[in-house]
Design an enzyme around this catalytic site. Sequence first.
Site, PDB file in Angstrom:
ATOM      1  N   GLY A   1       0.835  -1.206   0.000  1.00  0.00           N
ATOM      2  CA  GLY A   1       0.000   0.000   0.000  1.00  0.00           C
ATOM      3  C   GLY A   1       0.865   1.249   0.000  1.00  0.00           C
ATOM      4  O   GLY A   1       1.900   1.291   0.665  1.00  0.00           O
TER       5      GLY A   1
ATOM      6  N   ALA B   1      15.424  10.617  -1.871  1.00  0.00           N
ATOM      7  CA  ALA B   1      16.627  10.521  -1.028  1.00  0.00           C
ATOM      8  C   ALA B   1      17.533   9.383  -1.493  1.00  0.00           C
ATOM      9  O   ALA B   1      18.761   9.523  -1.516  1.00  0.00           O
ATOM     10  CB  ALA B   1      16.222  10.316   0.428  1.00  0.00           C
TER      11      ALA B   1
ATOM     12  N   VAL C   1      17.739   8.099  -4.580  1.00  0.00           N
ATOM     13  CA  VAL C   1      18.345   8.451  -5.879  1.00  0.00           C
ATOM     14  C   VAL C   1      19.473   9.459  -5.680  1.00  0.00           C
ATOM     15  O   VAL C   1      20.595   9.260  -6.170  1.00  0.00           O
ATOM     16  CB  VAL C   1      17.263   9.016  -6.834  1.00  0.00           C
ATOM     17  CG1 VAL C   1      17.911   9.578  -8.107  1.00  0.00           C
ATOM     18  CG2 VAL C   1      16.245   7.939  -7.187  1.00  0.00           C
TER      19      VAL C   1
ATOM     20  N   ARG D   1       0.848  -5.039  -5.068  1.00  0.00           N
ATOM     21  CA  ARG D   1       1.084  -6.231  -4.240  1.00  0.00           C
ATOM     22  C   ARG D   1       1.218  -7.380  -5.227  1.00  0.00           C
ATOM     23  O   ARG D   1       0.286  -7.652  -5.972  1.00  0.00           O
ATOM     24  CB  ARG D   1      -0.076  -6.451  -3.269  1.00  0.00           C
ATOM     25  CG  ARG D   1      -0.203  -5.322  -2.254  1.00  0.00           C
ATOM     26  CD  ARG D   1      -1.208  -5.662  -1.160  1.00  0.00           C
ATOM     27  NE  ARG D   1      -1.172  -4.683  -0.098  1.00  0.00           N
ATOM     28  CZ  ARG D   1      -2.000  -3.649   0.008  1.00  0.00           C
ATOM     29  NH1 ARG D   1      -2.948  -3.478  -0.872  1.00  0.00           N
ATOM     30  NH2 ARG D   1      -1.893  -2.801   1.012  1.00  0.00           N
TER      31      ARG D   1
ATOM     32  N   ASP E   1       6.440  -4.996   5.965  1.00  0.00           N
ATOM     33  CA  ASP E   1       7.288  -6.161   6.231  1.00  0.00           C
ATOM     34  C   ASP E   1       7.117  -7.273   5.197  1.00  0.00           C
ATOM     35  O   ASP E   1       8.037  -8.064   4.984  1.00  0.00           O
ATOM     36  CB  ASP E   1       7.184  -6.670   7.678  1.00  0.00           C
ATOM     37  CG  ASP E   1       5.768  -6.731   8.174  1.00  0.00           C
ATOM     38  OD1 ASP E   1       4.851  -6.601   7.329  1.00  0.00           O
ATOM     39  OD2 ASP E   1       5.579  -6.921   9.377  1.00  0.00           O
TER      40      ASP E   1
ATOM     41  N   THR F   1       4.400   2.650   5.760  1.00  0.00           N
ATOM     42  CA  THR F   1       2.994   2.253   5.767  1.00  0.00           C
ATOM     43  C   THR F   1       2.243   3.155   6.733  1.00  0.00           C
ATOM     44  O   THR F   1       2.775   3.491   7.801  1.00  0.00           O
ATOM     45  CB  THR F   1       2.782   0.772   6.176  1.00  0.00           C
ATOM     46  OG1 THR F   1       1.407   0.601   6.590  1.00  0.00           O
ATOM     47  CG2 THR F   1       3.669   0.334   7.320  1.00  0.00           C
TER      48      THR F   1
ATOM     49  N   ASP G   1      -0.018   2.293   8.538  1.00  0.00           N
ATOM     50  CA  ASP G   1      -0.475   1.500   9.688  1.00  0.00           C
ATOM     51  C   ASP G   1       0.491   1.556  10.879  1.00  0.00           C
ATOM     52  O   ASP G   1       0.105   1.222  11.997  1.00  0.00           O
ATOM     53  CB  ASP G   1      -0.654   0.028   9.279  1.00  0.00           C
ATOM     54  CG  ASP G   1      -1.609  -0.138   8.109  1.00  0.00           C
ATOM     55  OD1 ASP G   1      -2.471   0.733   7.929  1.00  0.00           O
ATOM     56  OD2 ASP G   1      -1.486  -1.142   7.374  1.00  0.00           O
TER      57      ASP G   1
ATOM     58  N   ASP H   1       2.742  -0.482  11.603  1.00  0.00           N
ATOM     59  CA  ASP H   1       2.674  -1.816  12.214  1.00  0.00           C
ATOM     60  C   ASP H   1       3.899  -2.682  11.919  1.00  0.00           C
ATOM     61  O   ASP H   1       3.789  -3.909  11.871  1.00  0.00           O
ATOM     62  CB  ASP H   1       1.394  -2.533  11.743  1.00  0.00           C
ATOM     63  CG  ASP H   1       1.386  -2.744  10.226  1.00  0.00           C
ATOM     64  OD1 ASP H   1       2.236  -2.152   9.523  1.00  0.00           O
ATOM     65  OD2 ASP H   1       0.529  -3.501   9.748  1.00  0.00           O
TER      66      ASP H   1
ATOM     67  N   MET I   1      -8.318   3.338   8.986  1.00  0.00           N
ATOM     68  CA  MET I   1      -7.534   2.183   8.529  1.00  0.00           C
ATOM     69  C   MET I   1      -6.575   1.709   9.627  1.00  0.00           C
ATOM     70  O   MET I   1      -6.644   2.159  10.764  1.00  0.00           O
ATOM     71  CB  MET I   1      -6.775   2.543   7.263  1.00  0.00           C
ATOM     72  CG  MET I   1      -7.628   2.502   6.013  1.00  0.00           C
ATOM     73  SD  MET I   1      -6.611   2.706   4.539  1.00  0.00           S
ATOM     74  CE  MET I   1      -7.753   2.153   3.278  1.00  0.00           C
TER      75      MET I   1
ATOM     76  N   ARG J   1      -5.219  -1.779   9.180  1.00  0.00           N
ATOM     77  CA  ARG J   1      -5.174  -3.226   8.980  1.00  0.00           C
ATOM     78  C   ARG J   1      -5.438  -3.947  10.304  1.00  0.00           C
ATOM     79  O   ARG J   1      -6.506  -3.739  10.873  1.00  0.00           O
ATOM     80  CB  ARG J   1      -3.839  -3.654   8.352  1.00  0.00           C
ATOM     81  CG  ARG J   1      -3.925  -4.971   7.607  1.00  0.00           C
ATOM     82  CD  ARG J   1      -2.610  -5.369   6.999  1.00  0.00           C
ATOM     83  NE  ARG J   1      -2.318  -4.616   5.815  1.00  0.00           N
ATOM     84  CZ  ARG J   1      -2.723  -4.944   4.586  1.00  0.00           C
ATOM     85  NH1 ARG J   1      -3.428  -6.031   4.402  1.00  0.00           N
ATOM     86  NH2 ARG J   1      -2.418  -4.203   3.541  1.00  0.00           N
TER      87      ARG J   1
ATOM     88  N   ARG K   1     -24.379   8.319  12.842  1.00  0.00           N
ATOM     89  CA  ARG K   1     -24.026   8.404  11.427  1.00  0.00           C
ATOM     90  C   ARG K   1     -22.646   7.760  11.261  1.00  0.00           C
ATOM     91  O   ARG K   1     -21.757   7.978  12.087  1.00  0.00           O
ATOM     92  CB  ARG K   1     -23.973   9.863  10.966  1.00  0.00           C
ATOM     93  CG  ARG K   1     -25.327  10.547  10.978  1.00  0.00           C
ATOM     94  CD  ARG K   1     -26.265   9.899   9.950  1.00  0.00           C
ATOM     95  NE  ARG K   1     -27.536  10.593   9.831  1.00  0.00           N
ATOM     96  CZ  ARG K   1     -28.634  10.308  10.523  1.00  0.00           C
ATOM     97  NH1 ARG K   1     -28.622   9.330  11.435  1.00  0.00           N
ATOM     98  NH2 ARG K   1     -29.749  10.981  10.318  1.00  0.00           N
TER      99      ARG K   1
ATOM    100  N   GLN L   1      -7.078   8.421   3.609  1.00  0.00           N
ATOM    101  CA  GLN L   1      -5.983   8.461   4.590  1.00  0.00           C
ATOM    102  C   GLN L   1      -4.621   8.158   3.966  1.00  0.00           C
ATOM    103  O   GLN L   1      -3.587   8.412   4.569  1.00  0.00           O
ATOM    104  CB  GLN L   1      -6.238   7.442   5.711  1.00  0.00           C
ATOM    105  CG  GLN L   1      -7.450   7.763   6.539  1.00  0.00           C
ATOM    106  CD  GLN L   1      -7.982   6.539   7.267  1.00  0.00           C
ATOM    107  OE1 GLN L   1      -7.743   6.363   8.439  1.00  0.00           O
ATOM    108  NE2 GLN L   1      -8.700   5.686   6.555  1.00  0.00           N
TER     109      GLN L   1
HETATM  110  O1  F6P Z   1      -1.539  -1.222   4.744  1.00  0.00           O
HETATM  111  C1  F6P Z   1      -2.104  -0.019   4.369  1.00  0.00           C
HETATM  112  C2  F6P Z   1      -3.602  -0.158   4.189  1.00  0.00           C
HETATM  113  O2  F6P Z   1      -4.113   1.092   3.808  1.00  0.00           O
HETATM  114  C3  F6P Z   1      -4.358  -0.713   5.384  1.00  0.00           C
HETATM  115  O3  F6P Z   1      -4.591   0.257   6.369  1.00  0.00           O
HETATM  116  C4  F6P Z   1      -5.602  -1.223   4.726  1.00  0.00           C
HETATM  117  O4  F6P Z   1      -6.173  -2.265   5.492  1.00  0.00           O
HETATM  118  C5  F6P Z   1      -5.103  -1.730   3.408  1.00  0.00           C
HETATM  119  O5  F6P Z   1      -3.878  -1.088   3.157  1.00  0.00           O
HETATM  120  C6  F6P Z   1      -6.035  -1.475   2.253  1.00  0.00           C
HETATM  121  O6  F6P Z   1      -5.495  -2.096   1.127  1.00  0.00           O
HETATM  122  P1  F6P Z   1      -5.974  -1.831  -0.354  1.00  0.00           P
HETATM  123  O7  F6P Z   1      -5.393  -0.529  -0.801  1.00  0.00           O
HETATM  124  O8  F6P Z   1      -5.451  -2.979  -1.114  1.00  0.00           O
HETATM  125  O9  F6P Z   1      -7.476  -1.744  -0.332  1.00  0.00           O
END
Ligand code: F6P
Length: 335
Positions: A15, A26, A28, A76, A107, A135, A137, A139, A179, A181, A254, A262
């Site tokens: 992502g 940086a 390059v 991916r 990772d 990322t 996330d 994470d 988001m 993940r 709502r 994001q």
């Molecule tokens: O890892 C980044 C992320 O935006 C996550 O927060 C989210 O779950 C996922 O990628 C969404 O993936 P995609 O862009 O394939 O929908």
Amino acid sequence: MDQQVNRIGVLTSGGDAPGMNAAIRAVVRSALARGIGCIGIRRGWNGLISSDFVRMDTSSVSHIIDKGGTLLYTARSDEFRTVEGQDKALGTCKLLGLDAIVAIGGDGTFRGALELSRRASEAGYKLQVAGIPATIDNDIGCSHYTIGFDTACNTAIQCIDKLRDTMQSHERCSVVEVMGRHAGYLALTVGIAVGATAVLIPERELDFQRDIVEKIRRARLAGTTHYMVVVAEGAGNAMEISRRIHEEVGIDPRVTVLGHIQRGGAPSVQDRETASRMGYGAVQAIAENRGNCVVATQEGHMVILEMEAALKMTKKFEMDRYQILEALTNNCGNI
Ligand code: F6P
């Protein structure tokens, strides 16, 4: 014996995250400054498989430090998980004479890089790999910080601040899904920053009464008539949470799913600066023959970690931040 590094490849994978462009720039420019040639591999590992590349010079990375997304595109790659895919990728490395790859991503990206380096070594070809954590996330176990996280948090709080205006006028409850993940870093940081009534994160088992009903009730008793519930995507479904709030509290929330908004936008100073330092650090490590490695941050400092060890590292979720959130919202609702 140390090998002279003549040419490196750089790619973004997984992502996208704001600040990836700053990292490419940086890499390059740090390479060119050392007399090392640089090739941009497009569309992540797929580009290495299909020989989709572009020669990079100093002007090819001009005016990108302030841009979200990635000029090299990202993907991916399922094919890169296969032996056949890795062999094709290795073929491109040999054809282009790449001595190293800098992989910018999560990772999964680093695991792929390590696998490729091992296959290269089995084939008698020396290929160093360096990972740069990026990322939204945040994470990645080996790095306290990942490029893109700060910008994503800022984007989320800007959206939630706007939502608050209309929730306040109509005296409503907002359930906002962010988001992350399987991780709650984004949700908790954002929740603290917007003064959320409640935050749901995957690291904490949900008790609906304790974590939502009681919090809305206390906020109401403290005089608040609007409520902000932030849900990490890994902690539950915002529609379902909203339905239960309606059922158990009798108010009609709502729902807003912030989604991919994001991931976009101009990177913040933290993301530009961190990406610049990491890109520089990756090239330095490669030039010094310190690959395979990950350029990470720990305790605010940049560190170069051996990649295999880095991939085994885990990051402790700072649960005391959840306590801070509770202390600041429980008694007085969401201000
Ligand atoms: O890892 C980044 C992320 O935006 C996550 O927060 C989210 O779950 C996922 O990628 C969404 O993936 P995609 O862009 O394939 O929908």
